[in-house]
Design a protein around this motif. Structure first.
Motif: not given
Length: 602
Positions: A219-224, A479-482
């Motif tokens: 969810d924290a990603g900057e791309d869609s 990897a931490i975000e996941q």
RNA sequence: CGGGGCGUGGCGCAGCUUGGUAGCGCGGGUGCUUUGGGAGCACUAGGUCGCAGGUUCGAAUCCUGUCGCCCCGACCA
């Protein structure tokens, strides 16, 4: 490694307030990184181990397909970048290349990417088709003066990247190597214990034909990214192509001029006049600024229920015109409008807006570049601005193909769109973190830098090139975000700084101490990557820290030491195994093997 | 670059409205006790209050300027 003598942890009790997303907070709190300046971080010893793990996996996989590692300079002479015609775009205005002058006044840039350097070197050492194909890569710090660094290592000004460049005698050979590299990338990310999605992508400032991005969904990603459930299609929203929903036809009864006082937006026009956005064509104005200061105004038209994709528009204009396009901006500023345009009814523009709206005194091109999206080009009847304030009108039998309009795809695909007419699969949307990107550059750089080789027929030809990037430090954070929970990080074992941490609960107890040393040295001898938390702290502190830093296995040495028994804990799912110290090593080896094979599932 | 927020010890923060000895929690050091889930007591070190001007007898506090950081946007690999 022993925490007290050789591996200080540097964990924090409180989360530094500067961090917003969880992975950034955890990196700071668990002592992996320290911020030195905006977008500039120190990688602490525990972080370096993660970086080295990821690097080793990348090296192993790339070497297996015949790539060769080297190390290129970070100071790049401006001349090289002028040859590729990227110097201005990368340094002027909002360019991202740090640049400086040496004591003699010679200009340099700090490398944000290395196409120029590698191409000039490759052209010196590659003379014949017999030496091809060839692929060089490096793992090195890159510098980018981001307009807004953010989210820790996600978008920093200094970061570690693997960049590789391949050279080929034909486009076909490049294409097949590119496919192979794509497969290798899949292996790399799988070997890192990460879930990734490969998507079609825009090639951006790097340029070139085909390109593919590898995303970690988060969810924290900057791309869609847009994709079908079956996996038949996946693309970055910047690039995605789809079929828009069917428009609702206009009633036959409606015609002529419609009064729309103060109704400047599609929504207002629709609401007040009982229309559907798909019955309206919106006209958006842009200004294209080219290298060499020329500027062209643009009329971009699209169906009212759709959105313009500025990346597609940018690429289209860049393709049509020879000087490089530096910037594409929406024209909204009143001062700019007053200076360059006359009788300009912003909010009530129609596709037939005349060229005479551009002032003679303006230094813009005196003709609108007119572009219409496929979604709107064949509407038999539609509403649009009447080119007079407070008026819209019904256009009937307006032909875009017979006017100066270019009919192109400049539309944002969106969630719910179909990808094929005869297919019912709908697009879904998720956020992603881009961790890898591969490009078929073609001959763009070899032409500009005159990088040639002798082909079989003895003719000099331009080298075909590909380039391939992986964000090493970005992978670590993604990897931490996941992989985290409320207690902290849960590293995939493949890239964890250690495989196991030993936690003696009371080192003053000689029995525990002896058993701890015995187990520690046994693990070391057997080449297990082990961290010993030999601090004279209470057990609770050590448990918390171990959970925070996220090492996949923990050994707790405590009261049961008298019976030579310890506990083996899996960080991720918190399973506890009470086990005899004699069987500890073999149990760990079999458990960790399962984890390595099953992509970090216990 | 536009909008918003914040700069006070290593980290998290209070104090500023209404000027008067620079504080709290955590962390650090020493000692004793404690020892399987971020211990207790005692002692202790550590701060040009971002910086520079100004107002004032006196400025962390008021005024002006400036620098930096974070967030949103614009923008960008």
């Amino acid at each position: 490694m022993r925490v007290t003598t050789s591996f200080p942890l540097g964990t924090l009790r409180d989360t530094p307030s500067e961090a917003e997303i969880i992975s950034h907070q955890l990196l700071l709190k668990a002592g992996y990184i320290r911020r030195v300046n905006s977008g500039i971080y120190a990688y602490m010893p525990i972080m370096l181990r993660v970086i080295e793990k990821i690097s080793a996996i990348i090296e192993r996989e790339l070497n297996s397909i015949g790539c060769t590692k080297l190390l290129l300079p970070q100071l790049h002479p401006a001349d090289l970048w002028k040859k590729s015609e990227r110097w201005e775009g990368y340094t002027a205005g909002e360019g991202i290349m740090f640049n400086l002058k040496d004591r003699q006044g010679k200009e340099f840039g700090l490398g944000p990417t290395h196409e120029e350097v590698i191409t000039s070197i490759a052209s010196e050492i590659i003379n014949s088709y017999k030496q091809l194909p060839q692929c060089f890569y490096q793992i090195q710090t890159k510098f980018r003066d981001e307009i807004r660094p953010r989210f820790g290592l996600m978008r920093s000004r200094e970061f570690i990247m693997k960049d590789g460049y391949s050279f080929h005698y034909s486009g076909k050979d490049l294409a097949s190597f590119y496919e192979r590299m794509g497969d290798t990338y899949e292996n790399i990310f799988k070997s890192c214990g990460l879930q990734t999605v490969g998507v079609e992508a825009d090639s951006g400032a790097i340029g070139g034909a085909a390109s593919k991005e590898f995303m970690i969904t988060a969810d924290a990603g900057e791309d869609s990214i847009l994709f079908t459930q079956s996996g038949s299609y996946a693309a970055n929203i910047e690039k995605a192509i789809s079929i828009p929903s069917q428009p609702i036809p206009l009633k036959d009864s409606i015609s002529g001029i419609i009064e729309t006082p103060q109704q400047k937006t599609i929504l207002e026009v629709c609401k007040n006049n009982n229309l559907d956005p798909s019955q309206v064509i919106k006209v958006v104005v842009f200004l294209a600024k080219f290298e060499g200061k020329s500027e062209c105004p643009i009329l971009a038209c699209i169906r009212g229920d759709q959105h313009i994709n500025e990346v597609k528009l940018y690429n289209l204009i860049n393709k049509l015109h020879t000087p490089n396009l530096l910037k594409l901006q929406k024209i909204e500023d009143k001062n700019i409008i007053d200076k360059n345009l006359v009788n300009f009814p912003l909010g009530f523009l129609g596709p037939d807006l005349g060229n005479q709206t551009i002032k003679a005194s303006s230094n813009w091109d005196k003709k609108w570049i007119r572009i219409i999206d496929h979604s709107a080009s064949n509407l038999p009847k539609f509403i649009s601005g009447a080119n007079k304030v407070d008026l819209h009108k019904v256009y009937e039998e307006f032909s875009f193909s017979s006017t100066e309009y270019l009919i192109e795809d400049i539309r944002n695909a969106k969630k719910g769109d179909k990808i094929k007419i005869d297919h019912n699969e709908e697009l879904e949307e998720k956020k992603g973190i881009e961790i890898g990107h591969i490009f078929q550059l073609g001959q763009k750089y070899s032409e500009k830098l005159n990088a040639k080789f002798s082909d079989k027929d003895g003719q000099l030809k331009n080298l075909w090139m590909g380039c391939y990037g992986i964000g090493v430090t970005r992978i670590a954070q993604a990897a931490i975000e996941q992989n985290h929970d409320q207690k902290g990080i849960c590293w995939p074992i493949q890239i964890s700084p250690f495989e196991i941490i030993i936690i003696p609960t009371n080192l003053k107890d000689p029995i525990q101490k002896d058993l701890t040393e015995q187990i520690y040295s046994n693990f070391l001898i057997n080449k297990v990557e082990v961290l010993l938390d030999d601090r004279d702290d209470r057990a609770g502190v050590k448990f918390k820290d171990a959970e925070l830093i996220g090492i996949p296995f923990q050994i707790i040495i405590g009261r049961d030491s008298v019976n030579k028994e310890v506990e083996l804990i899996c960080r991720k799912n918190n399973t506890k195994l009470k086990i005899s110290a004699d069987k500890l090593l073999e149990t760990f080896i079999s458990e960790s093997e399962i984890m390595y094979n099953k992509n970090s599932q216990c």
